[in-house]
Scaffold this active site. Structure first.
Site, PDB file in Angstrom:
ATOM      1  N   ARG A  84      27.625  45.714  45.692  1.00 17.43           N
ATOM      2  CA  ARG A  84      28.331  46.239  44.308  1.00 17.43           C
ATOM      3  C   ARG A  84      28.383  45.289  43.232  1.00 17.43           C
ATOM      4  O   ARG A  84      28.474  45.576  42.255  1.00 17.43           O
ATOM      5  CB  ARG A  84      30.092  46.707  44.864  1.00 17.43           C
ATOM      6  N   CYS A  99      32.177  41.123  46.066  1.00 14.49           N
ATOM      7  CA  CYS A  99      32.499  42.373  46.504  1.00 14.49           C
ATOM      8  C   CYS A  99      33.033  42.305  47.991  1.00 14.49           C
ATOM      9  O   CYS A  99      33.374  41.611  48.502  1.00 14.49           O
ATOM     10  CB  CYS A  99      31.858  43.693  46.165  1.00 14.49           C
TER      11      CYS A  99
END
Lengths: 145, 286
Positions: free
Chosen positions: B249, B244
């Protein structure tokens, strides 16, 4: 802190006395606890996008009204129940800046969010809270004209 | 739907809010809250839960890396976790930071780790108890292993080899970041990436697709397979790297692929776009 209004300056001074981070966090939470959302006399749901703080995931809204003596009064809504930092900042801004003249608000330094929340602030939170600051400054400036 | 009915490969990595509420005082269980918002834990947390801060506790404070063996040992001792304690992570943002903490704990091989499905959002929706009492636990003598940077973590050299071998990558950022339209996720300003786009060959599968937004719970295995396998042609036998912006994430997606869909070979490239988008000479697609 020459360009910072007295109440805000005093708040920052108090905050700076806490070297322990947990005490500092507790002080900020005590402000979040005092947060009072905008009343229906001022704004009704659904709130206008014009009052919505950009980049704020806590769903913060800002209203600024001018009193008859030319000073300002700030109102906030924070729609996300987990938006505790946004509520803390809203309560701090209301307590320390309501009653000030517009120029005292739009001349505030750019690093106030950092001064209040410190280094532990994530990028996302920083953007949202800075967005709140910028919105009250923009709206204050508009009311000064 | 109950966790055990969702057909996950490893349903044992999740606990429900009901289960957590029933086991708050169990010996051998430690509930850990990990959030983005630094005020949330102190404003109220699950009774008995300890706080692990993703910046201060999980990252080295000088170099860009995770804590080392000694720091991990100290952290575990401080929060009263022994080698046999089962840690249950939960937090804000649909357990984004909880999965990140879970992944870091797994770098050190802590075996007994789970995530509370739905995280803080579901606990609050259900109006369960929150407290401001910060618990203290006796310090433990945790025997920490060396951090394993090979099995579930990928570095840029691994990614370059991965691309050359035509293996699969998952870009879990927003579609705008993937396309190069943005250099950061919506609401998150630039973090210094000089180039936009994605690592060649990466599929765009934003991390939050794995979540039911109303209560923060994970989608069922069938729904996840629809997203990752039918729509994006991944397979549980694939060797996959997720990335990410800084690896947080993608640790959520790593959790989903590894534990819920049972992918044996999935790694998280935590250098992610803040590294790749600044590297000189590496290939980028738009």
């Amino acid at each position: 802190m020459s360009n910072i209004p007295q109440k805000l300056s005093e708040f920052l001074e108090t905050l700076s006395m806490f070297s322990d981070e947990s005490q500092r966090i507790n002080l900020l939470i005590s402000y979040a606890d005092k947060f009072k959302a905008v009343t229906e006399e001022i704004a009704q749901r659904p709130y206008s996008d014009e009052n919505k703080v950009p980049f704020c995931e806590s769903g913060a809204y800002v209203w600024v009204k001018k009193n008859t003596d030319g000073t300002l009064k700030f109102y906030f809504a924070v729609e996300n129940p987990q938006g505790i930092s946004a509520k803390a900042l809203a309560a701090i801004l209301d307590k320390t800046l309501s009653g000030e003249k517009p120029e005292a608000v739009f001349n505030l330094p750019d690093d106030l969010v950092y001064k209040i929340f410190g280094q532990g602030l994530s990028m996302g939170k920083n953007m949202g809270l800075t967005g709140m600051m910028q919105m009250i400054q923009r709206k204050s400036k508009a009311l000064s004209m | 739907m109950k966790i055990e009915d969702r057909k996950y490969a490893h349903p044992e990595v999740l606990v429900s809010t009901d289960w957590a509420a029933d086991h708050l005082k169990d010996e051998g269980i430690r509930i850990i809250e990990s959030n983005e918002d630094q005020l949330l834990y102190s404003s109220g947390h699950i009774p008995g839960a300890v706080h692990v801060d993703w910046t201060k506790d999980l990252n080295d404070q000088v170099i860009r890396d995770y804590l080392n063996k000694d720091s991990f040992k100290k952290l575990m001792s401080r929060i009263g976790v022994s080698n046999t304690t089962t840690v249950i992570f939960y937090g804000d943002k649909n357990n984004w930071w909880a999965c990140y903490a879970y992944w870091v704990f797994k770098l050190f091989g802590h075996v007994k780790a789970k995530v509370m499905d739905g995280g803080r959002l579901k606990w609050e929706i259900e109006k369960r108890e929150l407290t401001r009492d910060v618990p203290t636990y006796p310090e433990t003598k945790y025997k920490a292993k060396e951090r394993d940077d090979k099995t579930i973590r990928a570095f840029r050299v691994d990614v370059l080899k991965h691309i050359s071998a035509g293996k699969k990558l998952v870009d879990v950022r927003s579609p705008e970041e993937y396309s190069g339209e943005r250099l950061h996720m919506p609401n998150y300003p630039n973090e210094g990436a000089l180039r936009g786009g994605h690592i060649p060959g990466a599929k765009s599968i934003p991390w939050a697709k794995a979540i039911n937004p109303d209560d923060g719970t994970f989608k069922t295995a069938d729904e996840l397979k629809q997203i990752y396998e039918k729509e994006n042609n991944l397979n549980s036998k694939d060797n996959v790297i997720a990335y990410c912006r800084i690896g947080e994430r993608s640790s959520h997606t790593w959790f989903v692929l590894k534990n819920l869909l049972g992918y044996d070979h999935v790694r998280n490239y935590d250098g992610s776009w803040t590294e790749w988008g600044n590297l000189v000479g590496v290939p980028i697609e738009k």
